[in-house]
Design an enzyme around this catalytic site. Sequence first.
Site, PDB file in Angstrom:
ATOM      1  N   SER A  22       0.944   8.502  -5.989  1.00 33.99           N
ATOM      2  CA  SER A  22      -0.368   9.155  -6.130  1.00 33.99           C
ATOM      3  C   SER A  22      -0.372  10.343  -7.106  1.00 33.99           C
ATOM      4  O   SER A  22      -1.316  10.474  -7.889  1.00 33.99           O
ATOM      5  CB  SER A  22      -0.890   9.585  -4.758  1.00 33.99           C
ATOM      6  OG  SER A  22      -1.171   8.444  -3.993  1.00 33.99           O
ATOM      7  N   LYS A  71      -3.023   8.748   9.183  1.00 30.58           N
ATOM      8  CA  LYS A  71      -4.363   8.242   8.827  1.00 30.58           C
ATOM      9  C   LYS A  71      -5.346   8.235   9.996  1.00 30.58           C
ATOM     10  O   LYS A  71      -6.545   8.361   9.790  1.00 30.58           O
ATOM     11  CB  LYS A  71      -4.257   6.829   8.235  1.00 30.58           C
ATOM     12  CG  LYS A  71      -3.660   6.813   6.835  1.00 30.58           C
ATOM     13  CD  LYS A  71      -3.665   5.419   6.245  1.00 30.58           C
ATOM     14  CE  LYS A  71      -3.028   5.422   4.872  1.00 30.58           C
ATOM     15  NZ  LYS A  71      -3.098   4.117   4.207  1.00 30.58           N
ATOM     16  N   ASP A 107      -8.826   3.074   0.859  1.00 30.92           N
ATOM     17  CA  ASP A 107      -7.922   1.905   0.838  1.00 30.92           C
ATOM     18  C   ASP A 107      -8.772   0.638   0.870  1.00 30.92           C
ATOM     19  O   ASP A 107      -8.514  -0.327   0.154  1.00 30.92           O
ATOM     20  CB  ASP A 107      -7.011   1.881   2.082  1.00 30.92           C
ATOM     21  CG  ASP A 107      -5.861   2.862   1.975  1.00 30.92           C
ATOM     22  OD1 ASP A 107      -5.437   3.166   0.849  1.00 30.92           O
ATOM     23  OD2 ASP A 107      -5.383   3.325   3.038  1.00 30.92           O
ATOM     24  N   ASN A 155      -0.841 -12.580  13.933  1.00 25.65           N
ATOM     25  CA  ASN A 155       0.224 -11.575  13.976  1.00 25.65           C
ATOM     26  C   ASN A 155       1.397 -12.042  14.817  1.00 25.65           C
ATOM     27  O   ASN A 155       1.239 -12.821  15.753  1.00 25.65           O
ATOM     28  CB  ASN A 155      -0.319 -10.261  14.561  1.00 25.65           C
ATOM     29  CG  ASN A 155       0.601  -9.099  14.289  1.00 25.65           C
ATOM     30  OD1 ASN A 155       1.116  -8.958  13.173  1.00 25.65           O
ATOM     31  ND2 ASN A 155       0.825  -8.251  15.280  1.00 25.65           N
ATOM     32  N   TYR A 229       2.907  -4.632  -3.435  1.00 24.42           N
ATOM     33  CA  TYR A 229       2.946  -4.596  -4.897  1.00 24.42           C
ATOM     34  C   TYR A 229       4.366  -4.433  -5.436  1.00 24.42           C
ATOM     35  O   TYR A 229       4.588  -4.450  -6.642  1.00 24.42           O
ATOM     36  CB  TYR A 229       2.031  -3.510  -5.467  1.00 24.42           C
ATOM     37  CG  TYR A 229       2.255  -2.137  -4.883  1.00 24.42           C
ATOM     38  CD1 TYR A 229       3.258  -1.312  -5.377  1.00 24.42           C
ATOM     39  CD2 TYR A 229       1.478  -1.677  -3.833  1.00 24.42           C
ATOM     40  CE1 TYR A 229       3.463  -0.061  -4.835  1.00 24.42           C
ATOM     41  CE2 TYR A 229       1.669  -0.424  -3.286  1.00 24.42           C
ATOM     42  CZ  TYR A 229       2.666   0.379  -3.788  1.00 24.42           C
ATOM     43  OH  TYR A 229       2.869   1.619  -3.242  1.00 24.42           O
ATOM     44  N   GLY A 250      -0.855  -6.316  -4.552  1.00 27.64           N
ATOM     45  CA  GLY A 250      -1.621  -5.160  -4.081  1.00 27.64           C
ATOM     46  C   GLY A 250      -1.684  -3.995  -5.063  1.00 27.64           C
ATOM     47  O   GLY A 250      -2.140  -2.905  -4.688  1.00 27.64           O
TER      48      GLY A 250
HETATM   49  P1  NAP Z   1       2.509  -1.539   9.731  1.00 26.38           P
HETATM   50  O1  NAP Z   1       1.383  -0.824  10.386  1.00 26.38           O
HETATM   51  O2  NAP Z   1       3.910  -1.129   9.998  1.00 26.38           O
HETATM   52  O3  NAP Z   1       2.360  -3.115  10.148  1.00 26.38           O
HETATM   53  C1  NAP Z   1       3.356  -4.040   9.821  1.00 26.38           C
HETATM   54  C2  NAP Z   1       2.869  -5.461  10.101  1.00 26.38           C
HETATM   55  O4  NAP Z   1       3.880  -6.379   9.658  1.00 26.38           O
HETATM   56  C3  NAP Z   1       2.630  -5.766  11.585  1.00 26.38           C
HETATM   57  O5  NAP Z   1       1.575  -6.693  11.694  1.00 26.38           O
HETATM   58  C4  NAP Z   1       3.967  -6.418  11.990  1.00 26.38           C
HETATM   59  O6  NAP Z   1       3.853  -7.304  13.089  1.00 26.38           O
HETATM   60  C5  NAP Z   1       4.263  -7.218  10.745  1.00 26.38           C
HETATM   61  N1  NAP Z   1       5.676  -7.534  10.639  1.00 26.38           N
HETATM   62  C6  NAP Z   1       6.701  -6.667  10.375  1.00 26.38           C
HETATM   63  N2  NAP Z   1       7.881  -7.339  10.342  1.00 26.38           N
HETATM   64  C7  NAP Z   1       7.597  -8.645  10.611  1.00 26.38           C
HETATM   65  C8  NAP Z   1       8.377  -9.819  10.711  1.00 26.38           C
HETATM   66  N3  NAP Z   1       9.696  -9.792  10.519  1.00 26.38           N
HETATM   67  N4  NAP Z   1       7.750 -10.985  10.966  1.00 26.38           N
HETATM   68  C9  NAP Z   1       6.407 -11.033  11.147  1.00 26.38           C
HETATM   69  N5  NAP Z   1       5.602  -9.961  11.057  1.00 26.38           N
HETATM   70  C10 NAP Z   1       6.188  -8.769  10.801  1.00 26.38           C
HETATM   71  O7  NAP Z   1       2.354  -1.524   8.130  1.00 26.38           O
HETATM   72  P2  NAP Z   1       1.020  -1.315   7.273  1.00 26.38           P
HETATM   73  O8  NAP Z   1       0.843   0.118   7.001  1.00 26.38           O
HETATM   74  O9  NAP Z   1      -0.063  -2.084   7.908  1.00 26.38           O
HETATM   75  O10 NAP Z   1       1.441  -1.992   5.888  1.00 26.38           O
HETATM   76  C11 NAP Z   1       1.576  -3.394   5.774  1.00 26.38           C
HETATM   77  C12 NAP Z   1       1.829  -3.783   4.311  1.00 26.38           C
HETATM   78  O11 NAP Z   1       0.700  -3.440   3.508  1.00 26.38           O
HETATM   79  C13 NAP Z   1       3.033  -3.065   3.709  1.00 26.38           C
HETATM   80  O12 NAP Z   1       3.763  -4.009   2.981  1.00 26.38           O
HETATM   81  C14 NAP Z   1       2.427  -2.045   2.782  1.00 26.38           C
HETATM   82  O13 NAP Z   1       3.248  -1.808   1.666  1.00 26.38           O
HETATM   83  C15 NAP Z   1       1.139  -2.743   2.352  1.00 26.38           C
HETATM   84  N6  NAP Z   1       0.086  -1.786   1.934  1.00 26.38           N
HETATM   85  C16 NAP Z   1      -0.325  -1.803   0.643  1.00 26.38           C
HETATM   86  C17 NAP Z   1      -1.296  -0.920   0.210  1.00 26.38           C
HETATM   87  C18 NAP Z   1      -1.745  -0.952  -1.228  1.00 26.38           C
HETATM   88  O14 NAP Z   1      -2.337   0.031  -1.704  1.00 26.38           O
HETATM   89  N7  NAP Z   1      -1.523  -2.036  -1.947  1.00 26.38           N
HETATM   90  C19 NAP Z   1      -1.861  -0.014   1.117  1.00 26.38           C
HETATM   91  C20 NAP Z   1      -1.429  -0.022   2.451  1.00 26.38           C
HETATM   92  C21 NAP Z   1      -0.440  -0.921   2.848  1.00 26.38           C
HETATM   93  P3  NAP Z   1       4.024  -6.777  14.617  1.00 26.38           P
HETATM   94  O15 NAP Z   1       2.682  -6.185  14.999  1.00 26.38           O
HETATM   95  O16 NAP Z   1       4.348  -8.002  15.374  1.00 26.38           O
HETATM   96  O17 NAP Z   1       5.135  -5.764  14.601  1.00 26.38           O
END
Ligand code: NAP
Length: 289
Positions: A22, A71, A107, A155, A229, A250
Amino acid sequence: MRIDGRTRVCGLMGYPVEHTLSPLIHNMLAEDLGHHLLYVPFSVEPDRVGEAVKGARALNLMGLNVTVPHKSAVIPWLVEVDELAEKIGAVNTLVRCGDGYKGYNTDMTGLQSAMRTDGIELSGESVVVLGAGGAARAVAFLCAHAGAREVWLLNRTPERAVQIAREVNDAFGRDCVHGLALAAHEEIPKGQYLAVQGTSVGLYPHTEEVVIREEGFYEKIHTGYDLIYRPGDTRFMQLVRAHGGKAYNGLKMLAYQAVHAYELWNGVKVDEAETNRIIQILREETNVI
Ligand code: NAP
């Protein structure tokens, strides 16, 4: 940039903040657009969120971004919250307002803008969302807000998907979101879907991993949008393309959420050429092709 008595300050509060892109984006926008603005990261421990917001206002910071894990925790400390952000229950941008800050979720507005530049409209669309963490939850709310026809939220821990589906349906007064286990993807009716990959599976350095391996799933997907990304081409995106779909990462979402925050802070419209310049710099920075 010359820092003097008129320099206005924005920043990011998160924990940790060391790997954020950022400051690069916002300081570049300020330089390109000739704004006298400085953007800095602030590491804020989880039990000090309220103090940080009050301190920011006392120091007259014009705005803040908010990232993991604050957040949702920051919301009780705001004087106002935008309608979509309030429904989602998470904000990533604070804009100075009266005696405090108003919270927004750029976001999600950023994701929507990014999708539009790729010709994707959520209105009327049938969507599969993979994951039920913070990002996937917000995407489910965005889909309902933007008028998606239906959302299949899958999920690993199905209870989380079911809970989010209930919350979204309650918030919008219609049964458009269905929560399921990942393994139950075969229950999604035949058809063509936009899939948003919102899990952390496939994130660098685990680039060979993918959340659903079964080829049959990808036959139902006309477009795959991975929120990851890094890497710029995930295994999920490769599988979507191998089955004839279009696939996006992303990175544009990252750029647009920042652009929207910058616009809110400065009361300006950042044009397409400048946004594309930011996207190009981010590509180079993250080695995205
Ligand atoms: P989070 O709250 O930690 O959630 C992680 C998610 O992934 C949960 O649904 C979790 O399932 C699942 N997961 C993790 N390990 C897994 C596995 N081995 N098998 C199946 N499911 C699994 O993370 P978040 O903040 O939502 O972020 C998620 C992704 O979005 C990240 O990769 C992040 O980099 C990306 N993101 C990108 C942007 C952007 O600007 N492009 C912005 C925000 C986030 P469970 O509920 O079963 O644990």
